[in-house]
Design a protein around this motif. Structure first.
Motif, PDB file in Angstrom:
ATOM      1  N   GLY B   3       5.270 -13.542 -55.399  1.00  0.00           N
ATOM      2  CA  GLY B   3       5.034 -12.325 -56.256  1.00  0.00           C
ATOM      3  C   GLY B   3       4.011 -11.125 -55.612  1.00  0.00           C
ATOM      4  O   GLY B   3       3.300 -11.606 -54.804  1.00  0.00           O
ATOM      5  N   LEU B   6       0.254 -11.953 -55.748  1.00  0.00           N
ATOM      6  CA  LEU B   6      -0.228 -12.956 -54.941  1.00  0.00           C
ATOM      7  C   LEU B   6      -0.186 -12.350 -53.559  1.00  0.00           C
ATOM      8  O   LEU B   6      -1.104 -12.423 -52.606  1.00  0.00           O
ATOM      9  CB  LEU B   6       1.098 -14.250 -54.905  1.00  0.00           C
ATOM     10  CG  LEU B   6       0.692 -15.329 -53.855  1.00  0.00           C
ATOM     11  CD1 LEU B   6      -0.863 -15.948 -54.281  1.00  0.00           C
ATOM     12  CD2 LEU B   6       1.606 -16.258 -53.762  1.00  0.00           C
ATOM     13  N   ARG B   8      -0.547  -9.274 -52.731  1.00  0.00           N
ATOM     14  CA  ARG B   8      -1.720  -8.294 -52.498  1.00  0.00           C
ATOM     15  C   ARG B   8      -2.962  -9.190 -52.479  1.00  0.00           C
ATOM     16  O   ARG B   8      -3.973  -8.633 -51.949  1.00  0.00           O
ATOM     17  CB  ARG B   8      -1.889  -7.294 -53.866  1.00  0.00           C
ATOM     18  CG  ARG B   8      -3.064  -6.942 -54.328  1.00  0.00           C
ATOM     19  CD  ARG B   8      -3.201  -5.501 -54.093  1.00  0.00           C
ATOM     20  NE  ARG B   8      -4.592  -5.170 -54.291  1.00  0.00           N
ATOM     21  CZ  ARG B   8      -4.888  -4.001 -54.833  1.00  0.00           C
ATOM     22  NH1 ARG B   8      -4.210  -2.997 -55.302  1.00  0.00           N
ATOM     23  NH2 ARG B   8      -6.518  -3.740 -55.030  1.00  0.00           N
ATOM     24  N   PHE B  35      -5.909 -16.953 -57.573  1.00  0.00           N
ATOM     25  CA  PHE B  35      -6.018 -16.186 -58.751  1.00  0.00           C
ATOM     26  C   PHE B  35      -7.461 -16.373 -59.124  1.00  0.00           C
ATOM     27  O   PHE B  35      -7.790 -15.937 -60.206  1.00  0.00           O
ATOM     28  CB  PHE B  35      -5.040 -16.146 -59.848  1.00  0.00           C
ATOM     29  CG  PHE B  35      -3.927 -15.710 -59.452  1.00  0.00           C
ATOM     30  CD1 PHE B  35      -2.935 -16.228 -58.409  1.00  0.00           C
ATOM     31  CD2 PHE B  35      -3.189 -14.355 -60.014  1.00  0.00           C
ATOM     32  CE1 PHE B  35      -1.747 -15.432 -58.037  1.00  0.00           C
ATOM     33  CE2 PHE B  35      -2.150 -13.844 -59.646  1.00  0.00           C
ATOM     34  CZ  PHE B  35      -1.342 -14.110 -58.697  1.00  0.00           C
ATOM     35  N   PRO B  62      -2.313 -12.410 -63.974  1.00  0.00           N
ATOM     36  CA  PRO B  62      -1.006 -12.417 -63.132  1.00  0.00           C
ATOM     37  C   PRO B  62      -0.449 -11.215 -62.818  1.00  0.00           C
ATOM     38  O   PRO B  62       0.252 -11.106 -61.946  1.00  0.00           O
ATOM     39  CB  PRO B  62       0.015 -13.036 -64.467  1.00  0.00           C
ATOM     40  CG  PRO B  62      -0.825 -13.483 -65.336  1.00  0.00           C
ATOM     41  CD  PRO B  62      -2.136 -12.924 -65.136  1.00  0.00           C
ATOM     42  N   ASP B  63      -0.904 -10.150 -63.555  1.00  0.00           N
ATOM     43  CA  ASP B  63      -0.173  -8.791 -63.307  1.00  0.00           C
ATOM     44  C   ASP B  63      -1.284  -7.845 -62.348  1.00  0.00           C
ATOM     45  O   ASP B  63      -1.045  -6.800 -62.113  1.00  0.00           O
ATOM     46  CB  ASP B  63       0.088  -8.050 -64.391  1.00  0.00           C
ATOM     47  CG  ASP B  63      -1.110  -7.768 -65.321  1.00  0.00           C
ATOM     48  OD1 ASP B  63      -2.180  -8.315 -64.873  1.00  0.00           O
ATOM     49  OD2 ASP B  63      -0.941  -7.075 -66.253  1.00  0.00           O
ATOM     50  N   PRO B  65      -2.605  -6.114 -59.278  1.00  0.00           N
ATOM     51  CA  PRO B  65      -3.486  -5.088 -59.471  1.00  0.00           C
ATOM     52  C   PRO B  65      -3.416  -4.111 -60.525  1.00  0.00           C
ATOM     53  O   PRO B  65      -4.171  -3.140 -60.812  1.00  0.00           O
ATOM     54  CB  PRO B  65      -3.616  -4.543 -58.228  1.00  0.00           C
ATOM     55  CG  PRO B  65      -2.273  -4.330 -57.792  1.00  0.00           C
ATOM     56  CD  PRO B  65      -1.564  -5.559 -58.308  1.00  0.00           C
ATOM     57  N   LEU B  66      -2.237  -4.342 -61.392  1.00  0.00           N
ATOM     58  CA  LEU B  66      -2.308  -3.354 -62.711  1.00  0.00           C
ATOM     59  C   LEU B  66      -3.314  -3.582 -63.634  1.00  0.00           C
ATOM     60  O   LEU B  66      -3.790  -2.752 -64.274  1.00  0.00           O
ATOM     61  CB  LEU B  66      -0.955  -3.590 -63.419  1.00  0.00           C
ATOM     62  CG  LEU B  66       0.254  -3.323 -62.332  1.00  0.00           C
ATOM     63  CD1 LEU B  66       1.627  -3.779 -63.073  1.00  0.00           C
ATOM     64  CD2 LEU B  66       0.290  -2.239 -61.760  1.00  0.00           C
ATOM     65  N   SER B  67      -3.963  -4.958 -63.851  1.00  0.00           N
ATOM     66  CA  SER B  67      -4.833  -5.182 -64.660  1.00  0.00           C
ATOM     67  C   SER B  67      -6.140  -5.340 -63.951  1.00  0.00           C
ATOM     68  O   SER B  67      -5.860  -6.158 -62.705  1.00  0.00           O
ATOM     69  CB  SER B  67      -4.551  -6.224 -65.556  1.00  0.00           C
ATOM     70  OG  SER B  67      -3.637  -5.785 -66.488  1.00  0.00           O
ATOM     71  N   PRO B 112      -4.760   0.457 -59.859  1.00  0.00           N
ATOM     72  CA  PRO B 112      -4.649  -0.305 -58.829  1.00  0.00           C
ATOM     73  C   PRO B 112      -5.256  -0.033 -57.337  1.00  0.00           C
ATOM     74  O   PRO B 112      -5.141  -0.938 -56.320  1.00  0.00           O
ATOM     75  CB  PRO B 112      -3.143  -0.099 -58.890  1.00  0.00           C
ATOM     76  CG  PRO B 112      -2.734   0.559 -60.048  1.00  0.00           C
ATOM     77  CD  PRO B 112      -4.019   1.356 -60.573  1.00  0.00           C
TER      78      PRO B 112
END
Lengths: 672, 167
Positions: B3, B6, B8, B35, B62-63, B65-67, B112
């Motif tokens: 994913g 991961l 990143r 994580f 899980p999301d 670098p958006l969060s 991000p």
């Protein structure tokens, strides 16, 4: 602890059974003895639960291996909620409460737990660096088994409901239907994750597929829940025990829906508004997408602010936030002009156009419908007043060409000035704010306002813009831009003068209403046009600074003038001719800003198209608004009014010049 | 291909390992779970936290670098911008939507382009210069504003504690 408990339980059971045998000596009487004794039965039931629990552990070992700490935590949390809900469900079916009933609920809870675990596992796939074959075999077989079990239990519940009417099987049938959807969505996610893992490059559309899966499954679940609540409320009582899961399902569905909408918008913006980054641009930047920290080889987009990202990274970010990740430029506020607004951030003027474009985009209206009407309207009346077209036509070539209006006047009027090429506007003008009914214009008030704004003095304007530019940034192409701006200004001035003259002509013609001499009017207007140009140029004017300031504040002013026009629609002669006047002054200068802006970009960058479209928008709006407001007043204009209006106009400009500070974008955007 | 979150995180881990910023060590708690990270932050020199080494945990969504991730000190901390339970309250860790303290500029929020390194550097500068306006720990904020000596004393004691020196 668990071992201790189960061994105690086992011991108790042995004691109970041993005791029964000891007392009755035979199998059948012993069984009767146990079933008659409540205490014995309690022990047996507890033993039964322990066995189920151990069986669950065994299955978990087979299908899932050891649970991670997070998985266990989530399982426990959800389990307690489910248990509470089950107890609530018992209250509804308290009449047929019996061991079989409890056993059925136990099975349901048991299966539910495995559904949750399977979901967690599949979600974990994306985060796990390495996954062996064992993982895939386990997950696939678990999902298969769960799916088959759900299906059979659902069919069983369905058949028994058909045969025996609504019983508690209704609840089970519904629960298994929900679980089946869970299995389906988990399986789809698993397939998507697994497919991505097999490839070496990131799979760009996976996020979109996941989103739609969520949406569809969410919809099915919501329908199931609503249906169930409805049926239950009719037959039994309001099923309190599904309210919590129903609430979460609806919330998730809403979120999925919003996500899909945002994602679609982001994709649309991505496809239409932002240019692909060229290899050259990629080479100039460091070639790393700062969102995912990976090389940008293909599929990257350049935002209006010049920052480059992967298309997919950008899309997933825009789903949450419509800002540039690096500089936080709000891309929704500047949807049309943005492609050009930033590469050369000349915000004093360009920002105004951008803000206007945003305002236009805020209220979409069918352009396709609007264009033909305007075509008729203008086509019918404009031929007399050729000069009307140029100021708009210069900045809106696409629109006017589409409408089939001959705008030769744009090249005639400037009188020797080099007509500066404008890039063709993109064929789609996605948004125009005003509804078509207001677009039928009597020509002269439409033009009258052009007369009033004082022509900006080139020297003044240039110094002011210089300062402005220095304030904003030390641009290399500054000189060129200044020159172009100057030329543009002159052209516009001339255009405005031409229109003004035509206007005067027509108004005078109208004033002699009892003696209609249309042909003569036209002729005379043509004759006098050239003179008027000179006149207008020489007319004393408020400083060009005022005009420039107006360009910055134009959005604001047009807003206020709109209000004014709405506020006093009944005062025909005075107050409603006034607003359009202001507005048209704005248009002139605003168009000016739009054009020079556009031109600068044509020189520098690849993004001129969008800017062209932005000026289309701005002038589009203005035209519409004018038509709207002036159509009321068209009937009885008077010559004396015009001078009065001009005075007001000058006053207005002066006022504006006082507050001329290049605060630019914030001001522009705040006013929409 | 794993994913994007991961990948990143792996990239950031690599970057932090190859070119570590001064006074900061960070990495995943285990290679199985990228994580959850552990970070060690050295107290900035010239401040009351000088000499201390403060362990913290970073939990990534899980999301990412958006969060933004969540950060929590695992040692005792006494600081205006750190909750009593160790959670760090700085604007870079807040998504632009939510504003727990109602004063943060969106320009300072998570986006991000931020990274673990930037977060940890912000935390270091937060240790050096507490923001007394934000009341994650009101007692600490008031003490920092009004009784600086006392605050420094407590900080020194914490430093000794993190180093295992009896105070």
């Amino acid at each position: 602890m668990q071992i201790l408990l189960s061994s105690v339980c086992l011991a108790l059971t042995s004691i109970v059974i041993g005791n029964a045998y000891y007392q009755k000596k035979q199998f059948y009487p012993a069984v009767v003895y146990i079933t008659k004794s409540n205490a014995s039965m309690a022990v047996i039931y507890i033993q039964f639960f322990v066995i189920v629990f151990m069986f669950g552990k065994l299955l978990r070992k087979i299908f899932l291996g050891t649970l991670r700490a997070a998985e266990f935590e989530h399982l426990l949390e959800r389990f307690w909620y489910a248990l509470t809900e089950t107890c609530l469900a018992f209250t509804v079916f308290r009449d047929d409460f019996n061991p079989r009933f409890v056993a059925l609920f136990t099975v349901l809870l048991f299966l539910k737990s495995f559904h949750w675990l399977a979901e967690e596992r599949v979600d974990f796939m994306e985060r796990s660096p390495v996954l062996g074959w064992l993982f895939h075999i386990r997950v696939a077989s678990l999902l298969g088994v769960l799916g088959i079990l759900d299906y059979f239990l659902l069919m069983h519940a369905y058949n028994s409901t058909l045969v025996r009417g609504p019983t508690v099987q209704l609840v089970f049938g519904f629960e298994y239907a929900i679980l089946l959807t869970v299995v389906a969505s988990t399986a789809i996610k698993y397939v998507l994750h697994a497919a991505e893992m097999r490839t070496d490059v990131p799979w760009e559309n996976k996020a979109v597929f996941l989103l739609y899966t969520e949406l569809v499954i969410g919809l099915i679940k919501v329908i199931l829940y609503v249906l169930f609540v409805f049926i239950m409320a009719k037959i039994y009582a309001l099923p309190m025990f599904v309210f919590r899961p129903m609430f979460f399902t609806i919330r998730n569905f809403k979120k999925a829906l919003i996500d899909v909408i945002m994602s679609r918008r982001a994709i649309r913006n991505m496809n239409t508004l932002y240019p692909d980054a060229t290899p050259e641009e990629l080479r100039l930047s460091d070639n790393i997408c700062i969102i995912c920290r990976e090389d940008m080889i293909n599929h990257s987009k350049k935002l209006p602010c010049g920052h480059i990202f992967h298309t997919t990274c950008l899309r997933s970010w825009f789903q949450r936030q419509q800002t540039c990740p690096t500089c936080r430029l709000n891309i929704l506020r500047t949807p049309n002009a943005n492609s050009t607004a930033i590469p050369r951030p000349e915000e004093g003027v360009g920002g105004g156009a951008a803000g206007q474009g945003a305002a236009a985009a805020a209220t979409p209206a069918p352009v396709a419908a609007a264009a033909p009407i305007r075509n008729q309207a203008n086509g019918a009346e404009i031929p007399r007043v050729d000069g009307a077209a140029p100021p708009n036509a210069a900045s809106v070539p696409g629109l006017f060409e589409n409408m089939g209006i001959g705008n030769a006047g744009s090249n005639n009027l400037p009188g020797g000035l080099p007509s500066i090429p404008t890039t063709a506007a993109p064929p789609n003008f996605p948004t125009l704010p005003l509804p078509p009914p207001f677009m039928i214009p009597p020509p002269f008030p439409f033009i009258a306002p052009y007369a009033v704004p004082p022509p900006p003095m080139p020297s003044d304007l240039s110094t002011l813009s210089d300062e402005e530019l220095k304030l904003l940034e030390g641009n290399e192409r500054r000189n060129v831009e200044e020159r172009i701006k100057l030329l543009r200004n002159i052209e516009l001035m001339l255009n405005a003068a031409g229109i003004l003259m035509n206007n005067y002509q027509i108004i005078t013609a109208r004033l002699q209403t009892t003696v209609p001499l249309p042909t003569e009017t036209v002729a005379s207007s043509n004759n006098t046009t050239n003179n008027t140009i000179n006149n207008t140029n020489e007319r004393p004017s408020t400083s060009a600074a005022a005009a420039a300031a107006l360009a910055e504040n134009q959005l604001h002013t047009s807003g206020t003038s709109n209000v004014a026009s709405v506020a006093k629609p009944t005062v025909l002669t005075e107050s409603s001719t006034h607003p359009p006047l202001q507005k048209h002054g704005d248009v002139t200068i605003e168009d000016l800003g739009g054009e020079e802006h556009e031109y600068g970009v044509t020189q520098g960058g690849d993004a001129a198209q969008v800017s062209a479209s932005s000026s289309v928008h701005t002038s589009g709006i203005e035209i519409c608004t004018d038509d709207k407001t002036t159509s009321v007043t068209a009937e009885q204009p008077e010559n004396t009014e015009l001078s009065e209006l001009r005075k007001r106009r000058l006053k207005f400009l002066e006022e504006n010049s006082k507050m001329s500070t290049p605060t630019t974008t914030t001001e522009n955007t705040s006013s929409d | 291909m794993a994913g994007s979150a991961l990948r990143r995180l792996m990239a950031e881990y690599k970057q932090l390992t190859l070119d570590p910023p001064e006074g900061i060590v960070a990495g995943p708690v285990s290679e199985d779970n990228f994580f959850e990270w552990e970070a060690l932050i050295a107290g900035p020199e010239g401040t009351c936290f000088e000499g201390g080494v403060f362990p913290a945990r970073l939990l990534f969504p899980p999301d990412y670098p958006l969060s933004p991730p969540k950060m929590k000190f695992t040692c005792d901390m006494f600081h205006p911008n750190i909750f009593a339970d160790g959670r760090v309250c700085i604007s870079i860790l807040h998504a632009p939507g939510d504003d727990p303290m109602g004063y943060e500029l969106s320009a300072e929020r998570w986006s991000p382009v931020q990274s673990v390194e930037k977060i940890l550097l912000s935390v270091v500068s937060m240790l050096a210069e507490p923001n007394a306006e934000s009341g994650a720990n009101v007692d600490a904020a008031i003490m920092w504003r009004e009784r600086r000596e006392e605050f420094n004393e407590i900080a020194k004691r914490l430093v000794r504690k993190t180093l295992g020196i009896p105070s």
